[in-house]
Design an enzyme around this catalytic site. Structure first.
Site, PDB file in Angstrom:
ATOM      1  CB  CYS A 135      -0.947   0.097   1.191  1.00 58.64           C
ATOM      2  SG  CYS A 135      -2.116  -1.248   1.308  1.00 58.64           S
ATOM      3  NE  ARG A 187       4.637   1.779  -0.021  1.00 58.11           N
ATOM      4  CZ  ARG A 187       5.630   1.405   0.769  1.00 58.11           C
ATOM      5  NH1 ARG A 187       6.869   1.520   0.334  1.00 58.11           N
ATOM      6  NH2 ARG A 187       5.409   0.939   1.963  1.00 58.11           N
ATOM      7  CD1 TRP A 196      -0.244  -6.263  -2.988  1.00 59.13           C
ATOM      8  CD2 TRP A 196      -0.537  -6.830  -0.839  1.00 59.13           C
ATOM      9  NE1 TRP A 196       0.070  -7.588  -2.857  1.00 59.13           N
ATOM     10  CE2 TRP A 196      -0.101  -7.968  -1.547  1.00 59.13           C
ATOM     11  CE3 TRP A 196      -0.797  -6.957   0.521  1.00 59.13           C
ATOM     12  CZ2 TRP A 196       0.093  -9.212  -0.944  1.00 59.13           C
ATOM     13  CZ3 TRP A 196      -0.605  -8.195   1.129  1.00 59.13           C
ATOM     14  CH2 TRP A 196      -0.162  -9.299   0.397  1.00 59.13           C
ATOM     15  CG  ASN A 255       1.523   0.647   4.240  1.00 51.62           C
ATOM     16  OD1 ASN A 255       1.241  -0.522   4.028  1.00 51.62           O
ATOM     17  ND2 ASN A 255       2.764   1.091   4.237  1.00 51.62           N
ATOM     18  N   GLY A 256      -0.668  -1.040   6.469  1.00 52.09           N
ATOM     19  CA  GLY A 256      -0.290  -1.884   7.600  1.00 52.09           C
ATOM     20  C   GLY A 256      -1.446  -2.786   7.987  1.00 52.09           C
ATOM     21  CD  GLU A 316      16.564 -13.115  -8.098  1.00 51.96           C
ATOM     22  OE1 GLU A 316      16.062 -13.596  -7.070  1.00 51.96           O
ATOM     23  OE2 GLU A 316      16.255 -12.011  -8.563  1.00 51.96           O
ATOM     24  CE  LYS A 338      13.306 -11.378 -10.094  1.00 52.54           C
ATOM     25  NZ  LYS A 338      13.886 -10.710  -8.980  1.00 52.54           N
ATOM     26  CD  GLU A 377       9.288 -11.642  -8.353  1.00 49.31           C
ATOM     27  OE1 GLU A 377       8.980 -10.788  -7.538  1.00 49.31           O
ATOM     28  OE2 GLU A 377      10.437 -11.730  -8.843  1.00 49.31           O
ATOM     29  CG  HIS A 388      18.889 -36.859  -5.313  1.00 54.43           C
ATOM     30  ND1 HIS A 388      19.308 -38.119  -4.961  1.00 54.43           N
ATOM     31  CD2 HIS A 388      19.998 -36.175  -5.679  1.00 54.43           C
ATOM     32  CE1 HIS A 388      20.620 -38.190  -5.077  1.00 54.43           C
ATOM     33  NE2 HIS A 388      21.070 -37.021  -5.515  1.00 54.43           N
ATOM     34  CE  LYS A 433      11.353  -2.818  -5.739  1.00 58.22           C
ATOM     35  NZ  LYS A 433      11.912  -3.974  -6.424  1.00 58.22           N
TER      36      LYS A 433
HETATM   37  C1  F6R Z   1      11.530 -10.505  -6.014  1.00 57.23           C
HETATM   38  C2  F6R Z   1      11.393  -9.478  -5.025  1.00 57.23           C
HETATM   39  C3  F6R Z   1      11.040  -9.862  -3.636  1.00 57.23           C
HETATM   40  C4  F6R Z   1      11.905  -9.084  -2.636  1.00 57.23           C
HETATM   41  C5  F6R Z   1      11.461  -9.391  -1.203  1.00 57.23           C
HETATM   42  C6  F6R Z   1      12.324  -8.702  -0.173  1.00 57.23           C
HETATM   43  O1  F6R Z   1      11.832  -9.995  -7.262  1.00 57.23           O
HETATM   44  O2  F6R Z   1      11.562  -8.325  -5.303  1.00 57.23           O
HETATM   45  O3  F6R Z   1      11.163 -11.223  -3.453  1.00 57.23           O
HETATM   46  O4  F6R Z   1      13.224  -9.450  -2.822  1.00 57.23           O
HETATM   47  O5  F6R Z   1      10.126  -8.987  -1.028  1.00 57.23           O
HETATM   48  O6  F6R Z   1      12.276  -7.316  -0.312  1.00 57.23           O
HETATM   49  P1  F6R Z   1      13.380  -6.382   0.337  1.00 57.23           P
HETATM   50  O7  F6R Z   1      14.651  -6.674  -0.360  1.00 57.23           O
HETATM   51  O8  F6R Z   1      12.882  -5.006   0.095  1.00 57.23           O
HETATM   52  O9  F6R Z   1      13.446  -6.747   1.785  1.00 57.23           O
END
Ligand code: F6R
Length: 616
Positions: A2, A27, A74, A100-101, A489, A493, A496, A512, A611
């Site tokens: 949010c 956000r 969100w 937000n929260g 990763e 990616k 996502e 395995h 994010k």
């Molecule tokens: C993936 C991504 C998330 C963040 C995770 C941690 O592309 O962006 O998995 O890595 O939410 O976020 P931070 O680094 O802000 O603690």
């Protein structure tokens, strides 16, 4: 999670709020809304879906007032509907709020409020908070030297359990706005005759760079031309103003189609920034200004626990390989969300190292606090200047990667790997890493931005590879040693941003279990850049191909990799093992990006994600 924004000044609030929300949309983007003062009334406009829907809706609405608040959501409590969208108004019409929260005790408060005659029209915890403030406002007498609106917010928050960043308006106070925070960020922007409140500076960066980052349990009261900051216990705070050093172009597309692509292409610069001023004069090691630990203290560390979430957790895993290899310190990697509740036994000289791009991820912040509560020293690698994690850690290293707007981490991930390599070098040189080995790593790091620039030229050919795989439903990402975190990763990616189901595994683990998935419909993406295990990885590729699956392999250039081994080969510059994972990460990001775009996904705002994850 949010984005919230508030404005009080002399200009039209509507456009300023919508612009702020546009920059905070990363956000959350389930629904959005604004509330603006209009002819002595607070008018609310909300809509479901991304901000564009709200912009369209409000185009016809006048909303000429010069104060207001906004929110991009969100969802946590309640479906994605207009009635659950913010801002929320108390049932007596006095209080309007964005939040937000998560208010954890919202149902107990809701029950109490309904007994007092307040009614709720949404399923959100936030509306409960608006009504709780209204309840205190109704009770609070007018007193000298005590602002009734501010006091009602303060009293309400004393009864709240949970997290909040809030901005509040009161129907009786057109020239006032109150904000407060607890574990959800809130920044005050001080402009020329105008004030802003926002979840982060992106919400007002086009209008001012003069900012105050609020701390937990602090309230800010803006009243006409003035503001004051106080704690929940009514203590006055002399806040520190900070000049934000971003420029506006950092949060604009600048000709790129998506922020994700822009940020992938910014990596030569973000990596150079991560290293700037951090090489020691003799050229064989790194040094940092903010660790707050002497060489002697650093030498006494006998274990490091690395903590993060998502991509930052993958960066922790990559850091484990680097620190163990070059500094010979035992490392353990923990999901912050698990660590915070696990009560892990820790030895006396354990150092906890937190990695977080935003510096606001709630679980990561909680892990930091848990380690500190037990008396352990916590350092942080973060991109969030002035963020909660940056402020609460005992020391740390800023990434200086610039704002990352695309929801998927790209430049922040590689910058975390780069800082991990610098840190491994620093710790290694305090122990047994020789001058020659240290110099070789430092030189490899210096060459890195240029090699990343070279690697980015592969974007078009990686797009052609993605065209051949765009219709697959599943994919395995496999790598050995330091390539294993990059495989994880890569899978993250791809999931996502393209919604293709993907799993990352240590390549040898494939036999395995995951090998059962291998079929012509489930290709495998190999990260084949670890020199020591290259032959073994080649054998794994053969095993997969023998079962009918197509294979892609990222390999170090220089012709050592037999060309016919994989169906599609992506050759990246060959580099020192300390930096090779960073070079291998670039094709993985580009592949996910092109897959997402080819499949028609919104790569900057993938569904259900946000994010900055400030809820548990
Ligand atoms: C993936 C991504 C998330 C963040 C995770 C941690 O592309 O962006 O998995 O890595 O939410 O976020 P931070 O680094 O802000 O603690």
């Amino acid at each position: 999670m949010c984005g919230i924004v508030g404005y009080l000044g002399k200009n039209g609030a509507k456009d300023i709020l919508l612009e702020g929300l546009r920059r905070l949309e990363y956000r959350g983007y389930d629904s959005a809304g604004i509330a603006v003062w209009e002819n002595s009334k607070i008018v609310i406009s909300r809509s479901v879906g991304p901000l564009d829907a709200l912009i369209e809706k409000t185009t016809a609405e006048l909303l000429v007032g010069t104060a207001g608040i906004g929110h991009t959501r969100w969802a946590t409590h309640g479906d994605v509907t207009e009635k659950n969208a913010h801002p929320h108004r108390s049932s007596d019409g006095k209080i309007v709020l964005v939040h937000n929260g998560v208010i954890e005790n919202f149902s107990a408060i809701g029950k109490f409020l309904s007994e007092k005659g307040f009614s709720l029209s949404s399923e959100t915890d936030s509306e409960v908070l608006a009504n709780l403030i209204a309840y205190h406002y109704a009770k609070e007498p007018e007193r000298e030297n005590c602002n009734r609106f501010l006091e009602s917010v303060r009293r309400a928050l004393l009864h709240v359990r949970g997290t909040y960043g809030i901005v509040v308006l009161c129907a009786d106070c057109p020239q006032e706005m109150v904000g407060a925070r607890n574990s959800s960020p809130l920044v005050l922007g001080i402009g020329n005759g105008e004030y802003f409140l926002a979840s982060d500076v992106a919400g007002f960066i086009s209008r001012t760079r003069d900012a105050i980052f609020l701390n937990d349990h602090e309230l800010v009261h803006i009243r006409g031309d003035d503001f004051s900051i106080l704690t929940l216990n009514r203590e006055r705070i002399a806040a520190v103003r900070q000049a934000v050093d971003w420029d506006l172009s950092a949060v604009e597309l600048n000709g790129y189609r998506h922020f994700m692509l822009k940020e992938i292409f910014e990596q030569p610069k973000s990596l150079a920034n991560a290293m700037r001023g951090r090489f020691f004069a003799d050229g064989s090691t790194a040094h940092f200004g903010g660790l707050q630990m002497s060489p002697r203290e650093l030498r006494h560390i006998d274990r490091i626990i690395l903590c993060g979430c998502g991509s930052a957790w993958c960066a922790c895993l990559a850091a484990e390989y680097l620190i163990e290899k070059f500094a010979r310190i035992p490392v353990e990697v923990e999901y912050a969300s698990e660590f915070r509740y696990r009560n892990a036994p820790m030895e006396r000289n354990t150092l906890v190292l937190i990695i977080s791009q935003s510096g606001e991820t709630l679980d990561t912040l909680a892990a930091l606090r848990e380690a500190q509560r037990k008396g352990f020293r916590v350092l942080a690698i973060t991109n969030g200047v002035g963020s909660s994690i940056a402020r609460e850690a005992d020391g740390g290293i800023y990434q200086h990667a610039g704002p990352e707007i695309g929801v998927a981490s790209t430049k922040s991930f590689t910058s975390q790997l780069c800082i991990a390599a610098l840190l491994a070098l620093h710790l290694g040189r305090l122990r047994d890493l020789s001058y020659e080995e240290g110099t070789a790593i430092a030189e490899a790091l210096r060459r890195l931005p240029q090699q990343v620039q070279e690697t980015l030229k592969l974007s078009d050919s990686i797009r052609s590879v993605a065209e051949r795989y765009r219709n697959c439903r599943d994919m395995l990402f496999l790598g050995r040693q330091a390539m294993f975190p990059i495989a994880l990763e890569g899978a993250l990616k791809l999931k996502e941003v393209s919604y293709v189901h993907a799993e990352g595994y240590a390549a040898a683990e494939m036999k395995h279990g995951p090998i059962a998935l291998i079929s012509p419909d489930c290709p495998a993406f190999f990260l084949a850049c670890d020199g020591l295990t290259l032959e073994k990885t080649i054998s794994n590729i053969h095993e997969v191909r023998a079962r009918g699956a197509r294979t892609i392999a990222v390999v170090p250039g220089g012709g050592t990799f037999p060309e016919t081994t994989a169906d599609d080969i992506i050759a990246v510059p060959e580099a020192h093992p300390a930096v090779q994972p960073i070079l291998a990460a670039i094709p993985v990001q580009l592949f996910a990006y092109h897959m997402g775009v080819l499949r028609g996904c919104n790569v900057d705002r993938p569904r259900n994600l946000a994010k900055s994850v400030t809820v548990e």
